[in-house]
Design an enzyme around this catalytic site. Structure first.
Site, short mmCIF file in Angstrom:
data_model
loop_
_atom_site.label_atom_id
_atom_site.label_comp_id
_atom_site.label_asym_id
_atom_site.label_seq_id
_atom_site.Cartn_x
_atom_site.Cartn_y
_atom_site.Cartn_z
N CYS A 84 89.95 44.69 11.03
CA CYS A 84 89.96 44.28 12.44
C CYS A 84 91.38 43.86 12.82
CB CYS A 84 88.92 43.21 12.73
SG CYS A 84 88.81 41.86 11.54
N SER A 85 91.58 42.60 13.17
CA SER A 85 92.93 42.19 13.57
C SER A 85 93.20 40.74 13.20
CB SER A 85 93.10 42.39 15.08
OG SER A 85 92.07 41.71 15.78
N CYS A 86 92.69 40.31 12.04
CA CYS A 86 92.90 38.93 11.59
C CYS A 86 94.38 38.60 11.52
CB CYS A 86 92.28 38.72 10.21
SG CYS A 86 90.51 39.03 10.18
N CYS A 93 95.48 43.63 8.47
CA CYS A 93 94.03 43.49 8.48
C CYS A 93 93.46 44.87 8.74
CB CYS A 93 93.57 42.51 9.56
SG CYS A 93 91.78 42.41 9.70
#
Lengths: 214, 110, 85
Positions: A121-123, A118
């Protein structure tokens, strides 16, 4: 209620209560967490038991959930077909509480290797696999995986043959991704239950390969 | 300094970066609570994943480098709650002062 | 279907990564309708927007600097960021 320790303190994986954060100097952001939580409870937006239950739900999610799904897909072609078509519903049908998560499963084959990142962000499929590892959220992984995936994979110890296509999945919006790794030849004949032990977290992100349990 | 053309700091795909660090930490109770607050506030309709991210992005690169993951998250959740009117800035200020006065550790204050 | 991602650079919350803007790819699958994140992020009443997965070759995205030109990147892009090629 400074010393009112409710029964909502989860245990660490070693079975001990979390203490480190209890004993270190109280930080500004910890003060904010307590304040936000208490205000939301006082105003009736959420309840203390909901916080407790949500933490329990999160603690119950781990890569073992994904491993069970992969092992089933390795042994049941019909299940695998359903999984590749509608991963969210198929996971729910198997009994996993994945909430509103939208899931896509991508399959590694002789000619394709998938890896998930991702960049924005940090999906991560947290409702299935639990919270992401720290490296998944790092600048290095987020920046480099889309531009030099083979080099990144090599740092993880995975060498991709030149005739295999690498597919990088950038989790940019509403979908979450799970890699269905290829079943190792050595695992032929192993039962579905035991096969789950071959499936590592990293193999479901695409930066690792399944391996015989140690 | 290179000229800004619209690519924001959090939009990192393709940026030069070093080796990946495999350091891992166990989540502390207060971090799990932050995570739970985000989920529950979202379920209650007070915020959503995009509004969480929007505040994180607007906090800037310095916050990304200087603060931990859940420090940034609670900053965003708190900001979202003020924006939506779940509580006022004054109420948050008063509550934070009360919490801080309870003791010098998280265990004392929570 | 071949598409190109808009080379637009507005401020605000956007889910179209910079490195894919202006690049050409192929729609891999349609995913469905979702709240437009560009409104949702500000808690505005969100319009439903179609989301698709687009496949880009490394050669298209990184040009001569591509690690392996035939490798691919797939990403979800809202259709209001896409134009047909």
């Amino acid at each position: 209620m400074p010393h009112d320790h409710q029964n909502d303190e989860p245990l660490s994986s070693s079975g001990h209560p979390f203490r480190a954060d209890d004993d270190t100097k109280l930080s500004y952001w910890q003060v904010m967490e307590i304040a936000v939580r208490e205000l939301l409870i006082e105003k009736g937006h959420i309840s203390a038991s909901q916080v407790h239950e949500q933490i329990n739900r999160m603690d119950a999610r781990s890569p073992a959930n994904g491993a069970t799904i992969v092992a089933r897909a390795w042994t049941d072609p019909q299940f695998k077909a359903a999984l590749l078509t509608n991963a969210g519903q198929t996971s729910r049908d198997m009994g996993f509480d994945i909430g509103p998560m939208q899931l896509i499963v991508v399959e590694n084959t002789n000619s394709v290797h998938n890896v998930v990142v991702c960049t924005l962000c940090s999906c991560y499929p947290r409702n299935l696999l639990g919270l992401p590892p720290d490296w998944y959220k790092s600048r290095a992984y987020r920046s480099r995986t889309v531009v030099e995936p083979r080099k990144v994979l090599s740092e993880f110890g995975v060498e991709i043959a030149p005739d295999v296509q690498v597919r990088v999945h950038d989790s940019t919006a509403d979908m979450r991704y799970l890699v269905l790794p290829a079943k190792p030849a050595e695992a032929n004949g192993v039962s579905e239950t035991l096969l789950a032990n071959w499936v590592t977290r990293d193999s479901m992100i695409g930066v690792g390969l399944p391996r015989a349990p140690v | 300094m290179t000229e800004f053309f619209g690519k924001r700091w959090h939009d990192m795909g393709g940026d030069p970066a070093g080796k990946i660090s495999y350091d891992q930490h166990d989540f502390a109770l207060w971090e799990k609570r932050v995570d739970a607050l985000m989920v529950l506030a979202s379920t209650a309709g007070l915020m959503n994943t995009d509004s969480l991210r929007r505040v994180l992005e607007d906090m800037g690169e310095e916050a990304y480098e200087a603060m931990s993951y859940y420090e940034r998250w609670i900053a965003s959740v708190g900001q979202n709650m003020i924006e939506v009117g779940a509580f006022s800035t004054a109420e948050l200020a008063r509550k934070m002062a009360q919490v801080k006065a309870r003791g010098s550790t998280y265990g004392d204050a929570t | 279907m071949k598409v190109r991602v808009h080379s637009h650079w507005p401020p605000g919350h956007i889910r179209t990564p910079a490195y894919l803007r202006g690049k050409q790819g192929e729609i891999e699958r349609e995913i469905g309708l979702f709240n437009n994140p560009e409104q949702n992020a500000y808690r505005l009443a969100s319009e439903q927007r179609a989301l698709v997965r687009v496949r880009f070759t490394m050669a298209e995205v990184w040009g001569d600097g591509a690690e392996t030109p035939d490798d691919v990147i797939e990403a979800e892009i809202y259709t209001h960021w896409l134009e047909p090629v």
